[in-house]
Write a protein that holds these residues in place. Structure first.
Motif, mmCIF file in Angstrom:
data_model
loop_
_atom_site.group_PDB
_atom_site.id
_atom_site.type_symbol
_atom_site.label_atom_id
_atom_site.label_comp_id
_atom_site.label_asym_id
_atom_site.label_seq_id
_atom_site.Cartn_x
_atom_site.Cartn_y
_atom_site.Cartn_z
ATOM 1 N N SER A 243 -7.987 -13.848 -10.408
ATOM 2 C CA SER A 243 -7.695 -13.053 -9.223
ATOM 3 C C SER A 243 -6.630 -12.006 -9.532
ATOM 4 C CB SER A 243 -7.228 -13.960 -8.086
ATOM 5 O OG SER A 243 -6.772 -13.202 -6.985
ATOM 6 N N ARG B 243 -8.152 -9.195 -11.587
ATOM 7 C CA ARG B 243 -9.007 -8.350 -10.753
ATOM 8 C C ARG B 243 -8.182 -7.365 -9.933
ATOM 9 N NH1 ARG B 243 -13.130 -13.053 -8.534
ATOM 10 N NH2 ARG B 243 -14.664 -12.932 -10.229
ATOM 11 N N GLU B 244 -7.084 -7.838 -9.368
ATOM 12 C CA GLU B 244 -6.258 -6.965 -8.531
ATOM 13 C C GLU B 244 -5.529 -5.916 -9.366
ATOM 14 O OE1 GLU B 244 -6.249 -6.725 -5.303
ATOM 15 O OE2 GLU B 244 -7.723 -8.353 -5.184
ATOM 16 N N ASN C 246 0.828 -1.208 0.000
ATOM 17 C CA ASN C 246 0.000 0.000 0.000
ATOM 18 C C ASN C 246 0.864 1.260 0.000
ATOM 19 O OD1 ASN C 246 -2.384 -1.477 0.029
ATOM 20 N ND2 ASN C 246 -2.518 -1.501 2.262
ATOM 21 N N THR D 156 2.113 1.638 -3.633
ATOM 22 C CA THR D 156 1.138 1.689 -4.722
ATOM 23 C C THR D 156 1.039 3.047 -5.427
ATOM 24 O OG1 THR D 156 -0.147 -0.122 -3.791
ATOM 25 C CG2 THR D 156 -1.290 1.323 -5.307
ATOM 26 N N PRO E 101 -2.086 -17.414 -6.748
ATOM 27 C CA PRO E 101 -3.338 -16.788 -7.206
ATOM 28 C C PRO E 101 -3.757 -17.324 -8.559
ATOM 29 C CG PRO E 101 -1.484 -15.298 -7.566
ATOM 30 C CD PRO E 101 -0.932 -16.490 -6.821
ATOM 31 N N ALA F 247 -8.171 -3.348 -10.150
ATOM 32 C CA ALA F 247 -8.483 -2.524 -8.984
ATOM 33 C C ALA F 247 -7.375 -1.521 -8.711
ATOM 34 C CB ALA F 247 -8.680 -3.431 -7.755
ATOM 35 N N THR F 248 -6.133 -1.936 -8.914
ATOM 36 C CA THR F 248 -5.008 -1.026 -8.717
ATOM 37 C C THR F 248 -5.057 0.116 -9.716
ATOM 38 O OG1 THR F 248 -3.601 -2.831 -7.878
ATOM 39 C CG2 THR F 248 -2.478 -0.852 -8.681
ATOM 40 N N GLY G 292 -0.588 -5.563 -8.358
ATOM 41 C CA GLY G 292 -1.724 -6.474 -8.379
ATOM 42 C C GLY G 292 -1.304 -7.915 -8.150
ATOM 43 N N LYS H 38 -0.794 -8.324 -4.432
ATOM 44 C CA LYS H 38 -2.062 -8.359 -3.699
ATOM 45 C C LYS H 38 -2.800 -9.679 -3.943
ATOM 46 C CE LYS H 38 -2.726 -3.342 -3.439
ATOM 47 N NZ LYS H 38 -2.755 -3.244 -1.968
ATOM 48 N N ALA H 39 -2.743 -10.157 -5.180
ATOM 49 C CA ALA H 39 -3.396 -11.436 -5.482
ATOM 50 C C ALA H 39 -2.714 -12.587 -4.746
ATOM 51 C CB ALA H 39 -3.397 -11.686 -6.987
ATOM 52 N N LYS I 125 -3.844 -12.579 -1.205
ATOM 53 C CA LYS I 125 -5.195 -13.133 -1.091
ATOM 54 C C LYS I 125 -5.170 -14.661 -1.195
ATOM 55 C CE LYS I 125 -8.168 -9.244 -2.183
ATOM 56 N NZ LYS I 125 -9.333 -8.765 -2.941
#
Length: 299
Positions: free
Chosen positions: A286, A289-290, A237, A240, A282, A293-294, A259, A262-263, A266
């Motif tokens: 996934s 998606r990350e 974070n 980022t 991941p 989102a980023t 991403g 982050k994936a 997760k």
């Protein structure tokens, strides 16, 4: 470069397809791709030397000017590799001996790269030969400064986007990705007699080395992994905003790194933080998606 040495270099570069985070995805410009792969080849080879994962037969030792019998002497190989790196930056000589370093030379000259990040990666692998446990989180961060952060700085150098603020953000991302990889590979690292979980944290969570050798994680190991994963997430974070500071394909490339991290976190969480049966990975969905989102957050 002979056909044999060129094939040898391609074999090292082929490992890129199996890495956690794509080194030079299809969308990057052709010029960046060549330079990124040159950097990857360098980093992959120095890691293979440090891990004892070179191709059998001693060919790399021979290419670096050593006897094939020295192929198992990791420190001698790292010294020879550093000497060959010096030839990359020497404008008066005939150039490096190893084909992957020969490929690196045009990138170094075209992008004005300095020796320091390359030397850091060598020193990290020297450290791996003498340090197999880390007492504190600060010691682990200092190791990541050598083993991971140089790669991000080289990417910024290749793309002409170096600045103090971007270096700070990049270092946070690279350290996070390194810690995430260590979390995924606890069992594999232990098999090499290496533990990258700080001893002070293991003590705090009452985790022993024998706990890490089990087939599945107990509650204490899961709690420790969750704690370290949270730290890695905080670093991601922190880094980022680097994505939002650049434009075009570089933004997409950096979003891919963030991403991907982050994936991976997760995936670790989805496994209940049980990393001992094998690295939680991941899915492609996934990951996408990350990355999306980023980009939305930093666009």
């Amino acid at each position: 470069m002979t056909a044999g040495t060129d094939a040898h270099a391609r074999a090292v570069l082929a490992k890129a397809a199996h890495e956690n985070f794509p080194v030079a995805p299809f969308f990057v410009p052709r010029s960046w791709r060549a330079d990124l792969m040159a950097i990857y080849g360098y980093a992959r080879l120095v890691d293979d030397i440090g891990d004892g994962d070179l191709a059998p037969g001693g060919r790399d030792a021979e290419l670096l000017g050593l006897d094939r019998e020295q192929a198992d002497d990791r420190l001698a190989l790292l010294d020879a590799f550093e000497a060959d790196l010096g030839r990359v930056f020497d404008r008066t000589g005939t150039g490096p001996r190893h084909p992957l370093l020969l490929r690196l030379r045009p990138t170094v000259r075209r992008c004005g790269l300095t020796p320091e990040p390359f030397l850091g990666l060598i020193e990290a692998n020297r450290q791996d030969q003498r340090v197999r446990r880390y007492a504190t989180y600060e010691e682990l961060l200092a190791y990541c400064e050598l083993s991971a952060n140089p790669v991000g700085r080289l990417v910024l150098g290749i793309t002409g986007t170096l600045s103090p603020e971007r270096i700070h953000r990049s270092d946070a991302i690279c350290t996070a990705l390194q810690i995430i990889e260590h979390l995924q590979d606890v069992a594999e690292d232990l098999a090499r007699d290496r533990i990258y979980l700080p001893a002070e944290d293991m003590k705090r969570f009452r985790v022993s080395e024998s706990d890490l050798a089990l087939a599945t994680s107990g509650a204490s190991v899961r709690a420790l992994v969750a704690y370290e994963a949270e730290r890695a997430g905080d670093l991601l974070n922190e880094g980022t905003p680097l994505v939002g500071s650049v434009h075009g394909r570089l933004k997409l490339l950096l979003a891919g790194f963030v991403g991907g991290g982050k994936a991976a976190l997760k995936a670790v969480a989805a496994a209940g933080h049980d990393v001992l049966p094998g690295p939680p990975k991941p899915t492609k969905l996934s990951l996408l998606r990350e990355v999306g989102a980023t980009l939305r957050r930093e666009g």
